[in-house]
Design a protein around this motif. Structure first.
Motif, PDB file in Angstrom:
ATOM      1  N   VAL A  72       0.504  -1.373  -0.166  1.00  0.00           N
ATOM      2  CA  VAL A  72       0.083   0.179  -0.156  1.00  0.00           C
ATOM      3  C   VAL A  72       0.949   1.252   0.024  1.00  0.00           C
ATOM      4  N   MET A 130     -10.325  -3.002  10.787  1.00  0.00           N
ATOM      5  CA  MET A 130     -10.738  -2.429   9.471  1.00  0.00           C
ATOM      6  C   MET A 130     -11.601  -3.314   8.981  1.00  0.00           C
ATOM      7  N   GLU A 152     -12.976  -1.061   4.009  1.00  0.00           N
ATOM      8  CA  GLU A 152     -12.001  -0.002   4.317  1.00  0.00           C
ATOM      9  C   GLU A 152     -10.860  -0.998   3.566  1.00  0.00           C
ATOM     10  N   CYS A 153     -10.549  -2.078   3.759  1.00  0.00           N
ATOM     11  CA  CYS A 153      -9.364  -2.852   3.135  1.00  0.00           C
ATOM     12  C   CYS A 153      -9.473  -2.677   1.432  1.00  0.00           C
ATOM     13  N   LYS A 175       0.638   5.193   3.777  1.00  0.00           N
ATOM     14  CA  LYS A 175      -0.557   4.547   3.932  1.00  0.00           C
ATOM     15  C   LYS A 175      -0.276   3.471   5.261  1.00  0.00           C
ATOM     16  N   LEU A 192      -1.772   3.143   8.954  1.00  0.00           N
ATOM     17  CA  LEU A 192      -2.613   2.028   9.606  1.00  0.00           C
ATOM     18  C   LEU A 192      -1.812   1.167  10.488  1.00  0.00           C
ATOM     19  N   ARG A 225     -10.594  -0.108  -0.033  1.00  0.00           N
ATOM     20  CA  ARG A 225     -10.227   1.060  -0.298  1.00  0.00           C
ATOM     21  C   ARG A 225      -8.958   1.468  -0.230  1.00  0.00           C
ATOM     22  N   ASN A 226      -8.016   0.819   0.721  1.00  0.00           N
ATOM     23  CA  ASN A 226      -6.755   1.050   1.051  1.00  0.00           C
ATOM     24  C   ASN A 226      -5.707   0.020   0.271  1.00  0.00           C
ATOM     25  N   GLY A 227      -6.319  -0.910  -0.543  1.00  0.00           N
ATOM     26  CA  GLY A 227      -5.509  -1.596  -1.231  1.00  0.00           C
ATOM     27  C   GLY A 227      -4.934  -3.075  -0.654  1.00  0.00           C
TER      28      GLY A 227
END
Length: 234
Positions: A195, A210, A214-215, A199, A203, A217-219
């Motif tokens: 990520v 999460m 959410e995971c 990021k 995190l 969206r965050n890759g």
């Protein structure tokens, strides 16, 4: 500074006598882990497709945490996938928890805490780094099928796979920092590569739980299955 993973010696052989990680022999900690706890890690050909293998983690009474016994079985499973003729034609491997029991919640500390010294804990981390390096470098494409939860070392196991597919109601919790621990199985480095540094820094320190979305969206997640869609469809 990122943790750089050295290439282990003698990974492709079942004999651990000469195997090393970070200059430490693997066989002594393998022998110490082997009798500790219950549960199982198994591998077989998937009923869904003859070219798909499945690694199944089963320790439901401990939320699929890996006992010492299971850690050694995981290494044996990885080596089996690499060398056994039964899996020669497989092109992918799915890592999953036993149906309905969640993915994995890391190390089974209830089993290890009474038997391990601080030094043993370091060697156990080296052992799991060695095992997950092997998983990451299998000839098959690896997919973590995350149902319900991935916690602690379970998140690090999932990050060792090429892809991560989440059920719609699952969650991902790198809880190590809240316990005063580091990501000892290499997950911090892998998260950073996945990520990006910014990021990962946002995190990791807070150890925030999460959701699957959410995971995504965050890759971290590659796909989130919709309600009613099975992970096998993903």
């Amino acid at each position: 500074r990122l943790l750089r993973f050295p290439r282990p010696r003698c990974f492709s052989t079942f004999g651990l006598r000469n195997a090393e990680w970070n200059g430490q022999p693997i066989s002594p900690i393998f022998d110490k882990l082997k009798p500790l706890g219950g549960g199982s890690v198994t591998v077989g050909i998937s009923p869904l497709h003859p070219k798909l293998a499945e690694i199944t983690i089963s320790n439901p009474s401990s939320k699929n945490a890996l006992s010492g016994k299971m850690m050694t079985e995981f290494l044996e499973v990885v080596q089996t996938l690499k060398t056994d003729n039964e899996f020669k034609e497989t092109v992918a491997v799915c890592v999953k928890g036993e149906d309905g029991t969640g993915f994995c919640s890391g190390a089974d500390l209830s089993v290890l805490k009474d038997s391990f010294t601080k030094e043993d804990g370091v060697l156990m981390c080296h052992f799991m780094q060695y095992t997950l390096y092997g998983l990451r470098n299998l000839p098959q494409v690896s997919v973590a099928a995350i149902e319900r939860f991935a916690v602690g070392g379970g998140t690090e196991l999932s990050l060792s796979c090429d892809f991560r597919v989440f059920s719609h109601n699952s969650w991902f919790h790198m809880v190590q920092t809240k316990m005063g621990l580091t990501t000892g199985w290499g997950g911090g480095s892998r998260l950073t590569k996945l990520v990006g540094r910014q990021k990962a820094l946002a995190l990791l320190p807070g150890g925030r739980r999460m959701t699957a979305e959410e995971c995504l969206r965050n890759g971290i997640a590659d796909k989130v299955c919709s309600e009613g869609e099975s992970l096998s469809d993903g």
